[in-house]
Enzyme design. Sequence first.
Site, PDB file in Angstrom:
ATOM      1  N   LYS A   1     -38.275   2.309   1.682  1.00 61.42           N
ATOM      2  CA  LYS A   1     -39.344   3.159   2.218  1.00 61.42           C
ATOM      3  C   LYS A   1     -38.831   3.850   3.476  1.00 61.42           C
ATOM      4  CE  LYS A   1     -44.235   2.103   2.003  1.00 61.42           C
ATOM      5  NZ  LYS A   1     -45.257   1.263   2.596  1.00 61.42           N
TER       6      LYS A   1
HETATM    7  C1  E4P Z   1     -48.545   2.275   1.885  1.00 64.31           C
HETATM    8  O1  E4P Z   1     -47.440   2.090   1.465  1.00 64.31           O
HETATM    9  C2  E4P Z   1     -49.089   1.714   3.120  1.00 64.31           C
HETATM   10  O2  E4P Z   1     -48.566   0.418   3.302  1.00 64.31           O
HETATM   11  C3  E4P Z   1     -50.594   1.562   3.121  1.00 64.31           C
HETATM   12  O3  E4P Z   1     -51.175   2.010   1.927  1.00 64.31           O
HETATM   13  C4  E4P Z   1     -51.248   1.998   4.363  1.00 64.31           C
HETATM   14  O4  E4P Z   1     -52.632   1.775   4.277  1.00 64.31           O
HETATM   15  P1  E4P Z   1     -53.591   1.773   5.556  1.00 64.31           P
HETATM   16  O5  E4P Z   1     -53.766   3.172   6.012  1.00 64.31           O
HETATM   17  O6  E4P Z   1     -54.870   1.182   5.053  1.00 64.31           O
HETATM   18  O7  E4P Z   1     -52.892   0.921   6.596  1.00 64.31           O
END
Ligand code: E4P
Length: 212
Positions: free
Chosen positions: A82
């Site tokens: 990522k």
């Molecule tokens: C995605 O990869 C993120 O980890 C996640 O969906 C972020 O979500 P949030 O905005 O609820 O923290």
Amino acid sequence: MEIFLDTADVDYVAFYKSFIDGVTMNPSLVAKSGRDDYEGLIKEICQQISGHVSIEVISNGYDDMLVEAKQLAKIYNNVCIKLPCTFDGLRACRKLSSDGIPTNLTLCFSSTQALLAAKCGATYVSPFVGRLDDIGHDGVALLEEIVNIFATHEYETRVLAASIRNLQHLIQAALIGVNAVTLSPQILQQCFDHPLTIKGLEIFKKDWENKQ
Ligand code: E4P
């Protein structure tokens, strides 16, 4: 449509593994897990699932991101790196893609960032629906825009709807035709729950017990 679990909690992965294709995590989720053996945590999660497990780099600069990404990719064969949708993150994506390492471009808040992710050969791009809604924008509209752009230009990058805060986000994402979603354990659990299912079961049980 792939369903990922958005967590760094090994127990949740084990509990929901029949319903998920992979896992996504981020530094906040890892911190919340309370685990300090990061590599051990990644291995335990990767072993449970055959699909991609997205692990986020902490480094900012291009060179450091690449060093970190290569270390992470060695931990297990289903690790997907990522990277943030920044200038350096996108450059690192281009390099990792050409080396055959899967990538997930995270913190995507615009179609132009998604377009660049596709041009750089990203495996996934993750638009954050809920966080856009939080600032008064329309996260679902962004998903639609990106899905249309990718279809028009036949990009292979998969659209992974992230920051899904409720079942309406999930249903809208599925209707639009995203390739993947990532759900917190709480949202995934809500997919099973319906009061009429519980009520119906109680009625069936009662009728069965009272039969002649
Ligand atoms: C995605 O990869 C993120 O980890 C996640 O969906 C972020 O979500 P949030 O905005 O609820 O923290």
